[in-house]
Scaffold this motif. Structure first.
Motif, short mmCIF file in Angstrom:
data_model
loop_
_atom_site.label_atom_id
_atom_site.label_comp_id
_atom_site.label_asym_id
_atom_site.label_seq_id
_atom_site.Cartn_x
_atom_site.Cartn_y
_atom_site.Cartn_z
N MET A 168 0.81 -1.21 0.00
CA MET A 168 0.00 0.00 0.00
C MET A 168 0.85 1.27 0.00
N THR A 169 2.00 1.24 0.64
CA THR A 169 2.81 2.45 0.71
C THR A 169 3.94 2.47 -0.31
N ASP A 170 4.45 1.30 -0.72
CA ASP A 170 5.62 1.25 -1.60
C ASP A 170 5.28 0.99 -3.06
N ALA A 171 4.27 0.14 -3.34
CA ALA A 171 3.92 -0.16 -4.73
C ALA A 171 2.87 0.82 -5.25
N PHE A 172 1.83 1.05 -4.45
CA PHE A 172 0.84 2.05 -4.87
C PHE A 172 1.48 3.43 -4.84
N GLY A 173 0.98 4.31 -5.67
CA GLY A 173 1.61 5.60 -5.87
C GLY A 173 2.29 5.67 -7.22
N LEU A 174 2.46 4.51 -7.88
CA LEU A 174 3.07 4.48 -9.20
C LEU A 174 2.23 5.27 -10.20
N VAL A 175 0.91 5.10 -10.17
CA VAL A 175 0.03 5.83 -11.09
C VAL A 175 0.15 7.33 -10.85
N ALA A 176 0.27 7.73 -9.58
CA ALA A 176 0.41 9.15 -9.25
C ALA A 176 1.71 9.72 -9.81
N LEU A 177 2.78 8.96 -9.74
CA LEU A 177 4.06 9.42 -10.29
C LEU A 177 4.00 9.52 -11.81
N VAL A 178 3.33 8.54 -12.45
CA VAL A 178 3.17 8.58 -13.91
C VAL A 178 2.37 9.81 -14.33
N ALA A 179 1.40 10.19 -13.50
CA ALA A 179 0.59 11.37 -13.81
C ALA A 179 1.34 12.66 -13.56
N MET A 180 2.39 12.62 -12.73
CA MET A 180 3.10 13.86 -12.36
C MET A 180 4.21 14.23 -13.34
N THR A 181 5.04 13.29 -13.73
CA THR A 181 6.25 13.66 -14.49
C THR A 181 5.98 14.26 -15.87
N PRO A 182 4.93 13.86 -16.62
CA PRO A 182 4.67 14.56 -17.89
C PRO A 182 4.38 16.05 -17.71
N LEU A 183 3.90 16.44 -16.53
CA LEU A 183 3.64 17.86 -16.27
C LEU A 183 4.93 18.67 -16.41
N VAL A 184 6.01 18.13 -15.86
CA VAL A 184 7.30 18.82 -15.93
C VAL A 184 7.88 18.70 -17.34
N ALA A 185 7.85 17.47 -17.91
CA ALA A 185 8.50 17.23 -19.21
C ALA A 185 7.90 18.09 -20.32
N ILE A 186 6.56 18.15 -20.39
CA ILE A 186 5.94 18.89 -21.49
C ILE A 186 6.04 20.40 -21.29
N GLN A 187 6.00 20.85 -20.02
CA GLN A 187 6.19 22.28 -19.79
C GLN A 187 7.64 22.70 -20.09
#
Length: 506
Positions: A455-474
């Motif tokens: 719950m703490t180590d594996a979950f959160g992957l989707v959140a990270l995938v949703a975050m990094t394109p914000l930086v890359a495309i900007q």
């Protein structure tokens, strides 16, 4: 029988998208992480369904979801009374979220909260934020201001929520932006902004998906604080026992009706809303309605094939590969292997095909499909690398989310508004079913192998995938702005030099 040339073109596109990740898994299966014969056969069958499904789906979206969403958006923006389009937006957001299949999966992962309590609260959050997104377009409010305020509220609540609920809460933002709702909401945004002629109308057509992704995060955080359970839990799916190719085919055949019902339940609210819209406005002619109807059939069939292939074929392979690498002699291979798969897997997301094409059309070619795909691929690769590092070390996700969103929100004040809307929409689109059914099981298999907390180590992957394109495309937008400024400076310098030469000879 002659094959539709447009369909053939879409299938070729999907083949080029799915082939790289298929080749990577095959290479891993014959080298460092040998798969069982059953898992490999399921994966190959699933890849064939993915290729056909993504091609058929994208053609169907072009024919149906895009014109439907755009027409409803134009009608809502022209309404005399704002209360009507706002009420429609709330109901639309509520209905399409309740029907989203992945939301049921999320509810089952949080057993401490009753399923329907969670589902309805998340759906209400999406409805409210779709209303907020509509008001932003109507009142011409800069997207960056809303994003900063909303994410400050998100991180403030995250400090109060139970630790186990933080990764699931952020993952829920990607759950509600599925392959059906994303194309419709994006087209709705284009329709809303199309009747305006001001300089910001193009950039305001994006950002609806970005805001709709925030509602679920806030909803799950609030529920976690209110219920204050001791912990969340998750039970991984059992891997099927496959001995022959007939057994593999039977797995797909038995799963097909389930996903057919799920896709039908997800499409019915949108189709009902469109039918009501057509009866009230008579917007579309008979030939257009026939084309939209055919497109809906394509959309339905393609998505059923895609979801069956990815859930039955890709999920076991992802879990086995993650467990094999993490349980081997060199578990740190998880990071480069995950980054490589993340780079290529985003191209197989159905909604990504819709987003990059729509961005290129709306931006009049200033943001190319190739640049968008490259930016998203790099962003997702980085996010999967971070996710694998978390699996191996147990570092809290907030150490990455807080600085990541701080940088992405800071960039919104320096890049063109168009890139801000596109970047935050891309974050919701990138975290689709391919991420949830291949990369998340990959992380879970690895986490189990190293003895971590799922719950703490594996979950959160989707959140990270949703975050990094914000930086890359900007950053892509920032680089474009700097390049344009340098070109303008060089042009002015050249003009000044020419003018000096003319004055000298005079």
């Amino acid at each position: 029988m002659r094959i539709n040339p447009l369909l053939l073109e879409k299938i070729k596109e999907s083949l080029s998208s799915v082939l790289p990740i298929t080749a990577i898994v095959l290479a891993l299966s014959v080298s460092i992480v040998p798969l069982t014969t059953g898992a490999l056969v399921l994966f190959l069958f699933g890849a064939l369904l993915l290729i056909a499904g993504v091609g058929v789906f994208t053609l169907g979206v072009d024919m149906s979801m895009t014109p439907m969403g755009s027409a409803i958006g134009m009608y809502m923006s022209r309404a005399r009374h704002r209360s009507i389009p706002l009420a429609v937006a709330f109901v639309l957001g509520l209905l399409i979220t309740v029907a989203e299949p992945d939301l049921t999966v999320l509810a089952e992962q949080v057993p401490a909260i009753p399923n329907w309590t969670l589902i309805l609260t998340v759906a209400a959050g999406v409805g409210l934020f779709l209303v907020l997104a509509l008001l932003r377009v109507m009142l011409k409010i800069p997207l960056s201001r809303l994003l900063v305020g909303c994410y400050l509220a998100v991180f403030a609540l995250a400090m109060l929520a139970p630790r186990d609920f933080i990764p699931v809460s952020f993952d829920s933002g990607g759950v509600t932006t599925g392959p059906i709702t994303v194309p419709f909401i994006m087209a709705l945004g284009v329709g809303l902004a199309s009747v305006r002629s001001d300089k910001n109308s193009t950039s305001d057509s994006f950002g609806l998906v970005a805001l709709c992704s925030i509602g679920p995060i806030l909803s799950v955080l609030v529920l976690g604080i209110c219920y204050a359970p001791d912990a969340a839990s998750y039970t991984p799916a059992a891997l099927p026992d496959i001995a022959t190719t007939r057994d593999a085919a039977r797995e797909f055949v038995s799963a097909f009706p389930h996903y057919a019902r799920e896709v039908a339940s997800a499409m019915v609210p949108i189709c009902a809303m469109f039918l009501l819209f057509q009866l009230l406005t008579r917007r579309f002619k008979r030939t257009q309605l026939l084309r939209i109807g055919s497109g809906l059939v394509y959309t339905y069939g393609g998505l059923v094939m895609f979801l069956t292939g990815v859930n039955v074929g890709f999920m076991p392979a992802g879990q086995l590969i993650g467990a094999a690498i993490a349980g081997g002699e060199t578990p740190f291979l998880l990071i480069p292997a995950g980054m490589l798969m993340g780079y290529f897997i985003v191209a197989a997301e159905p909604a990504v095909h819709v987003l990059v094409r729509q961005v290129e059309e709306v931006s009049m070619g200033s943001i190319s499909q190739a640049a968008m795909r490259q930016g998203m691929s790099i962003g997702v690769a980085v996010s999967i690398g971070i996710a694998m590092l978390r699996v191996l070390t147990g570092i809290s996700i907030l150490w990455f989310l807080i600085p990541g969103y701080a940088v992405s929100l800071g960039l919104t004040f320096f890049v063109p508004q168009l890139f801000t809307g596109v970047a935050f929409d891309a974050g919701g689109v990138a975290s689709g079913p391919m991420t949830a059914t291949f990369l998340l099981p990959f992380a879970m298999g690895a986490c189990e192998a190293v003895g971590g907390n799922l719950m703490t180590d594996a979950f959160g992957l989707v959140a990270l995938v949703a975050m990094t394109p914000l930086v890359a495309i900007q950053l892509l937008g920032l680089a474009g702005r700097v390049k344009k400024r340098l070109a303008d400076d060089a042009l002015r310098a050249e003009m000044a030099r020419v003018e000096d030469c003319v004055l000298y000879y005079e």
